[in-house]
Write a protein that holds these residues in place. Structure first.
Motif, PDB file in Angstrom:
ATOM      1  N   UNK A 260      18.318  -8.236 -25.241  1.00  0.00           N
ATOM      2  CA  UNK A 260      18.067  -7.299 -27.233  1.00  0.00           C
ATOM      3  C   UNK A 260      19.541  -5.861 -27.060  1.00  0.00           C
ATOM      4  N   UNK A 261      19.394  -5.760 -28.292  1.00  0.00           N
ATOM      5  CA  UNK A 261      20.582  -4.899 -28.707  1.00  0.00           C
ATOM      6  C   UNK A 261      19.529  -4.066 -29.532  1.00  0.00           C
ATOM      7  N   UNK A 262      20.280  -2.643 -29.457  1.00  0.00           N
ATOM      8  CA  UNK A 262      19.534  -1.647 -30.615  1.00  0.00           C
ATOM      9  C   UNK A 262      20.814  -0.638 -31.159  1.00  0.00           C
ATOM     10  N   UNK A 263      20.347  -0.245 -32.237  1.00  0.00           N
ATOM     11  CA  UNK A 263      21.770   0.593 -32.695  1.00  0.00           C
ATOM     12  C   UNK A 263      21.473   1.276 -33.499  1.00  0.00           C
ATOM     13  N   UNK A 264      21.702   2.757 -34.111  1.00  0.00           N
ATOM     14  CA  UNK A 264      21.073   3.603 -34.688  1.00  0.00           C
ATOM     15  C   UNK A 264      21.854   4.366 -35.939  1.00  0.00           C
ATOM     16  N   UNK A 265      21.773   4.331 -36.486  1.00  0.00           N
ATOM     17  CA  UNK A 265      23.601   4.399 -37.747  1.00  0.00           C
ATOM     18  C   UNK A 265      22.793   6.310 -38.212  1.00  0.00           C
ATOM     19  N   UNK A 266      23.482   6.817 -38.215  1.00  0.00           N
ATOM     20  CA  UNK A 266      22.270   8.307 -38.733  1.00  0.00           C
ATOM     21  C   UNK A 266      23.037   8.766 -40.198  1.00  0.00           C
ATOM     22  N   UNK A 267      24.380   8.294 -40.092  1.00  0.00           N
ATOM     23  CA  UNK A 267      24.974   8.195 -41.423  1.00  0.00           C
ATOM     24  C   UNK A 267      25.114   7.121 -42.507  1.00  0.00           C
ATOM     25  N   UNK A 268      24.110   6.693 -42.458  1.00  0.00           N
ATOM     26  CA  UNK A 268      23.651   5.589 -42.774  1.00  0.00           C
ATOM     27  C   UNK A 268      22.498   5.140 -43.798  1.00  0.00           C
ATOM     28  N   UNK A 269      21.211   6.307 -42.343  1.00  0.00           N
ATOM     29  CA  UNK A 269      20.778   5.740 -42.067  1.00  0.00           C
ATOM     30  C   UNK A 269      19.955   4.711 -42.618  1.00  0.00           C
ATOM     31  N   UNK A 270      20.293   3.726 -41.446  1.00  0.00           N
ATOM     32  CA  UNK A 270      20.288   2.877 -41.549  1.00  0.00           C
ATOM     33  C   UNK A 270      20.046   2.247 -39.394  1.00  0.00           C
ATOM     34  N   UNK A 271      19.411   1.415 -39.282  1.00  0.00           N
ATOM     35  CA  UNK A 271      18.705   0.906 -37.923  1.00  0.00           C
ATOM     36  C   UNK A 271      19.079  -1.411 -37.604  1.00  0.00           C
ATOM     37  N   UNK A 272      19.081  -1.224 -36.261  1.00  0.00           N
ATOM     38  CA  UNK A 272      19.422  -3.082 -36.032  1.00  0.00           C
ATOM     39  C   UNK A 272      18.951  -2.945 -35.071  1.00  0.00           C
ATOM     40  N   UNK A 273      18.253  -3.851 -34.624  1.00  0.00           N
ATOM     41  CA  UNK A 273      17.309  -4.281 -34.109  1.00  0.00           C
ATOM     42  C   UNK A 273      17.904  -5.621 -34.037  1.00  0.00           C
ATOM     43  N   UNK A 274      17.972  -6.410 -32.122  1.00  0.00           N
ATOM     44  CA  UNK A 274      18.630  -8.301 -31.891  1.00  0.00           C
ATOM     45  C   UNK A 274      17.838  -8.638 -31.359  1.00  0.00           C
ATOM     46  N   UNK A 275      17.873  -9.551 -31.451  1.00  0.00           N
ATOM     47  CA  UNK A 275      17.099 -10.431 -29.987  1.00  0.00           C
ATOM     48  C   UNK A 275      17.486 -11.647 -30.125  1.00  0.00           C
ATOM     49  N   UNK A 276      18.365 -11.857 -28.839  1.00  0.00           N
ATOM     50  CA  UNK A 276      18.979 -13.414 -28.630  1.00  0.00           C
ATOM     51  C   UNK A 276      18.048 -14.043 -27.738  1.00  0.00           C
ATOM     52  N   UNK A 277      17.687 -15.353 -28.140  1.00  0.00           N
ATOM     53  CA  UNK A 277      15.685 -15.985 -27.489  1.00  0.00           C
ATOM     54  C   UNK A 277      16.288 -16.440 -26.242  1.00  0.00           C
ATOM     55  N   UNK A 278      18.072 -16.473 -25.580  1.00  0.00           N
ATOM     56  CA  UNK A 278      17.939 -17.485 -24.922  1.00  0.00           C
ATOM     57  C   UNK A 278      18.328 -16.221 -23.738  1.00  0.00           C
ATOM     58  N   UNK A 279      18.765 -15.131 -24.231  1.00  0.00           N
ATOM     59  CA  UNK A 279      19.017 -14.263 -23.693  1.00  0.00           C
ATOM     60  C   UNK A 279      20.374 -13.752 -22.585  1.00  0.00           C
ATOM     61  N   UNK A 280      21.265 -14.313 -23.508  1.00  0.00           N
ATOM     62  CA  UNK A 280      22.421 -14.199 -23.192  1.00  0.00           C
ATOM     63  C   UNK A 280      23.253 -12.596 -23.912  1.00  0.00           C
ATOM     64  N   UNK A 281      23.685 -12.276 -22.774  1.00  0.00           N
ATOM     65  CA  UNK A 281      24.063 -10.598 -23.775  1.00  0.00           C
ATOM     66  C   UNK A 281      25.680 -11.046 -23.744  1.00  0.00           C
ATOM     67  N   UNK A 282      26.832 -12.442 -23.778  1.00  0.00           N
ATOM     68  CA  UNK A 282      28.031 -12.174 -24.729  1.00  0.00           C
ATOM     69  C   UNK A 282      27.092 -12.699 -25.824  1.00  0.00           C
ATOM     70  N   UNK A 283      25.976 -13.321 -26.448  1.00  0.00           N
ATOM     71  CA  UNK A 283      25.736 -13.645 -27.612  1.00  0.00           C
ATOM     72  C   UNK A 283      25.606 -11.882 -28.571  1.00  0.00           C
ATOM     73  N   UNK A 284      24.332 -11.545 -28.265  1.00  0.00           N
ATOM     74  CA  UNK A 284      23.594  -9.982 -28.524  1.00  0.00           C
ATOM     75  C   UNK A 284      24.608  -9.144 -28.676  1.00  0.00           C
ATOM     76  N   UNK A 285      25.824  -9.145 -27.233  1.00  0.00           N
ATOM     77  CA  UNK A 285      27.039  -7.984 -28.242  1.00  0.00           C
ATOM     78  C   UNK A 285      27.627  -8.621 -29.202  1.00  0.00           C
ATOM     79  N   UNK A 286      27.615 -10.050 -29.198  1.00  0.00           N
ATOM     80  CA  UNK A 286      28.947 -10.703 -30.731  1.00  0.00           C
ATOM     81  C   UNK A 286      28.157 -10.358 -31.858  1.00  0.00           C
ATOM     82  N   UNK A 287      26.855 -10.429 -31.619  1.00  0.00           N
ATOM     83  CA  UNK A 287      25.996 -10.354 -32.897  1.00  0.00           C
ATOM     84  C   UNK A 287      25.694  -8.729 -33.040  1.00  0.00           C
ATOM     85  N   UNK A 288      25.429  -7.869 -32.582  1.00  0.00           N
ATOM     86  CA  UNK A 288      25.108  -6.705 -32.917  1.00  0.00           C
ATOM     87  C   UNK A 288      26.946  -6.131 -32.891  1.00  0.00           C
TER      88      UNK A 288
END
Length: 331
Positions: A260-288
């Motif tokens: 899982x990966x989360x991002x908080x972007x105050x300057x754009x007032x946006x947020x991001x939530x990512x979940x890779x279903x197989x639990x692979x960190x290499x994928x969540x890092x690449x995706x976010x």
């Protein structure tokens, strides 16, 4: 209802060897979906990527002020740290200031991720302590809140006032009644929500600077602490730390177990939530990383971006044998 979508590819030579699927949501200041991949209504455990929500009651209650916590403490309360000296020393001093010790923690011992500290323990034949647990900062925050509330020692139990305060904050920010909870690696409850609900909660943090209520002020403090002290949030060599540095402290990032990966972007007032279903960190890092590049807050050519978003695959001889990249949908 849609399912997970292809998000990250793993190539070996000219053959696509593996594909990681997942879900992701970008929310605007109102918590509405700006862009989504997969199923926004998929139910997940945010795991450690929601530690900033778990730290809100620490400030809202007045406990942080009562015990003179600094931005270093607040960053560590949101951390999944390496158990390097900078992490261990601060947690130890924090507990000492509370009149507590390692024995009062409920997170369990963990082998330090930091090689220097790990090797030093081995050399003196000493077992890891609970302070070395990657969640010890979060638990020091729980203990601070608990002391302020006058609760019993089992602060990690679901019916304890500390965890009930966490649940209330979680449900209020996600806008959902959590359908379930699981026990995290550190023994604290982790509450389930939808990917959209999680992104919605992060949007609260991304817009907190626009408001002056107690919770919003607390959210600003936590985001500021994370971005000011990226080395405390994770540590050297970690994606959270390296990518926050690459964005000059303009984005707060937090990873969690099971990709899982989360991002908080105050300057754009946006947020991001990512979940890779197989639990692979290499994928969540690449995706976010890919989504942050897409949103214009992360430089595609920065070394930290390349390391996480499009890393090479090497073998034991150090030969480059393949590469990882986000799918066309994310690029």
């Amino acid at each position: 209802m849609s399912g997970p979508v292809d998000m990250v590819e793993v190539w070996r030579g000219n053959l696509l060897e593996s594909i990681h699927q997942g879900h992701a949501v970008v929310c605007d200041e109102a918590g509405e979906i700006v862009e989504a991949w997969g199923d926004p209504e998929a139910v997940i455990y945010p795991r450690s990527s929601c530690k900033m929500i778990q730290a809100l009651p620490l400030i809202e209650s007045g406990a942080a002020d009562a015990y003179n916590l600094t931005s270093d403490h607040l960053a560590l309360a949101c951390a999944s740290h390496n158990a390097a000296a900078i992490h261990n020393d601060l947690v130890s001093a924090w507990l000492s200031d509370l009149g507590l010790s390692d024995d009062d923690l409920r997170c369990g011992p963990q082998t330090p991720r930091d090689a220097e500290v790990r090797d030093a323990l081995i050399k003196i034949d000493q077992s890891p302590c609970q302070i070395h647990n990657n969640c010890s900062g979060k638990h020091a925050g729980f203990l601070t809140l608990n002391k302020h509330l006058g609760g019993g020692p089992d602060y990690e139990k679901i019916d304890h006032p500390v965890q009930q305060a966490n649940l209330a904050a979680f449900e209020e920010l996600t806008g959902e009644t959590s359908p379930a909870f699981g026990i995290d690696g550190c023994s604290a409850p982790n509450h389930a929500c939808t990917v959209h609900g999680f992104a919605r909660s992060l949007a609260f943090f991304a817009t907190a600077q626009d408001r002056s209520d107690t919770r919003s002020k607390a959210a600003v403090q936590l985001v500021d602490a994370m971005t000011k002290h990226p080395e405390l949030v994770a540590g050297e060599g970690r994606a959270c730390t390296e990518l926050m540095r690459a964005m000059d402290g303009n984005v707060a990032l937090k990873t969690g177990a099971e990709a899982v990966f989360s991002a908080i972007i105050p300057e754009k007032r946006l947020s991001v939530a990512v979940k890779i279903t197989d639990g692979a960190f290499r994928a969540s890092e690449a995706a976010v990383a890919a989504i942050l590049v897409k949103l214009g807050v992360l430089d595609l050519s920065h070394p930290a971006t390349i390391k996480r978003m499009t890393p090479t695959v090497t073998n034991w001889r150090g030969l480059e044998v393949g590469h990882i990249r986000p799918t066309a949908a994310l690029r």
